[in-house]
Design an enzyme around this catalytic site. Sequence first.
Site, PDB file in Angstrom:
ATOM      1  N   GLU A 125      -5.294  -8.559   1.299  1.00  0.00           N
ATOM      2  CA  GLU A 125      -5.883  -8.206   2.595  1.00  0.00           C
ATOM      3  C   GLU A 125      -7.364  -7.930   2.388  1.00  0.00           C
ATOM      4  O   GLU A 125      -7.745  -7.302   1.389  1.00  0.00           O
ATOM      5  CB  GLU A 125      -5.271  -6.930   3.185  1.00  0.00           C
ATOM      6  CG  GLU A 125      -3.868  -7.069   3.687  1.00  0.00           C
ATOM      7  CD  GLU A 125      -3.332  -5.758   4.274  1.00  0.00           C
ATOM      8  OE1 GLU A 125      -4.137  -4.899   4.706  1.00  0.00           O
ATOM      9  OE2 GLU A 125      -2.104  -5.604   4.272  1.00  0.00           O
ATOM     10  N   GLU A 158       0.807  -1.225   0.000  1.00  0.00           N
ATOM     11  CA  GLU A 158       0.000   0.000   0.000  1.00  0.00           C
ATOM     12  C   GLU A 158       0.844   1.281   0.000  1.00  0.00           C
ATOM     13  O   GLU A 158       0.813   2.059   0.958  1.00  0.00           O
ATOM     14  CB  GLU A 158      -0.966   0.017   1.189  1.00  0.00           C
ATOM     15  CG  GLU A 158      -1.961  -1.123   1.173  1.00  0.00           C
ATOM     16  CD  GLU A 158      -2.868  -1.145   2.414  1.00  0.00           C
ATOM     17  OE1 GLU A 158      -2.776  -0.215   3.235  1.00  0.00           O
ATOM     18  OE2 GLU A 158      -3.652  -2.081   2.558  1.00  0.00           O
TER      19      GLU A 158
HETATM   20  O1  IFM Z   1      -3.773  -2.905   9.371  1.00  0.00           O
HETATM   21  C1  IFM Z   1      -3.730  -2.408   8.069  1.00  0.00           C
HETATM   22  C2  IFM Z   1      -2.617  -3.052   7.290  1.00  0.00           C
HETATM   23  O2  IFM Z   1      -1.375  -2.873   7.908  1.00  0.00           O
HETATM   24  C3  IFM Z   1      -2.527  -2.447   5.917  1.00  0.00           C
HETATM   25  N1  IFM Z   1      -3.819  -2.509   5.245  1.00  0.00           N
HETATM   26  C4  IFM Z   1      -4.961  -2.045   5.979  1.00  0.00           C
HETATM   27  C5  IFM Z   1      -5.035  -2.683   7.343  1.00  0.00           C
HETATM   28  C6  IFM Z   1      -6.243  -2.147   8.110  1.00  0.00           C
HETATM   29  O3  IFM Z   1      -6.146  -0.784   8.252  1.00  0.00           O
END
Ligand code: IFM
Length: 455
Positions: free
Chosen positions: A361, A165
């Site tokens: 994710e 990200e």
């Molecule tokens: O916890 C974070 C993760 O580290 C990166 N993506 C989003 C998740 C939730 O905010």
Amino acid sequence: MASSLVIPDGFQMGAATSSWQIEGDSAGRGRCMWDDFAMRPGAIVDGTRADPACDHVARYVEDLDLLSWFGVDTYRFSISWPRVMPGGSGPLAVAGLDFYDRLIDGLLERGIEPVVTLYHWDLPSELQATGGWVSRETADRFADYAEAMGSRYADRVARWATLNEPWCSSFLGYAAGVHAPGMRDPGASLAAAYHLMLGHGLAMQRLRAVNAHNLGVVLNITPVYATEPSMKAAAHHVDGTQNRFFLDLLAGRGVPQDLIENCAHLTDWSFVQESDNSIISTQMDWIGENYYSVMRVAPPDTGTAEAVGQDALASPGCPPMTYAPRAPLTHMGWEIYPPGMTEVLHRIARDLPGIPIWVCENGGAMDETIDESGVHDPIRRHYLHDHISAVLQARTEGVDVRGYFAWSLLDNIEWAEGWTKRFGLVRVDVDTQIRTPKDSAQWYRAVLQGRDTSD
Ligand code: IFM
């Protein structure tokens, strides 16, 4: 919600974590910018520091056994740069390297594919002190670190992600100031975003040179909608900083022209060099997508709710606007919108054709109740069900999506929200470090084992 979920053969199911969020043991590594950010009064809402987190460095065997209990095919974790290369350059730390050797070997012994993220935001403090990602040199240091990790682990790692990200690393960290390093400098944030992508490209090349395979990056491409026609230009700009900046650079199209023009008052873009384009767009073997929610761009002062990270400052150069997420919301204030998952997978497939996608994710911080019979989190269970269904729908419609990682294996430090927001399938009691699978974990395990998944 539909009553059952059938995971197709060959579709990988896993769980994900990141180093600073779970590891603890800050004494066993160099410092990172999140350690420094956490020291600032008020930067992390509940005053959380890096320790103990989930004490994962000491308890990794228990966590590996949890992954076996779930029956995951794959586990995505990140290497802490300051644990293996304190200071961000120079000699490697044997104890840190040995830790990841044990973690990777433990996964392989359990039949679980290791997926490594090289940068999940814990930049060594020394590199932030010399400018962090605003400095081009940081991209070179990242490539050195990537090569060192490739040399050590390429024989055992199934898949590599350079960055997690980069939108968060650059725009939340350097423009909105809500993530480390806590800066509010829109021009600097554009340089940071660019140098992160340059670091990605350089790292891809150095990893390949040491025979690391299956290389990619993990983005958080997010559908952006205007709530009304008058907000279309603002939504297009947000889409530019959130999505097109990263997709276009990866595709070799360079920085989008509208962003160059709309941000000309913030930066002269002198950090962009023509020869970078081919580096940043080095052919990838896969791309990761982290999907949680959508962004609804609304007229200023009409926002309905505060959503963590949905901050106009995180879109440098944007016309006046606000975000207006719609119920139902998670504890992060993020709208629960499963169709966005299907939509975003189609978009990535369209914008970066021919590259297999993994959902790296997906999950949520939700209401949960704890009693003697367990941890009950029905909203999370429904969320996971509906989002996995949305992924499989995209696959049925022809998108080459190969796998799904739930975020997160464990409750962990949710960055500036500290321990106040919990995303885990497994509850972690911070004081006792006892791990308790939630109802959603039992459900996810049943899905993975192909057993009864009826509601
Ligand atoms: O916890 C974070 C993760 O580290 C990166 N993506 C989003 C998740 C939730 O905010």
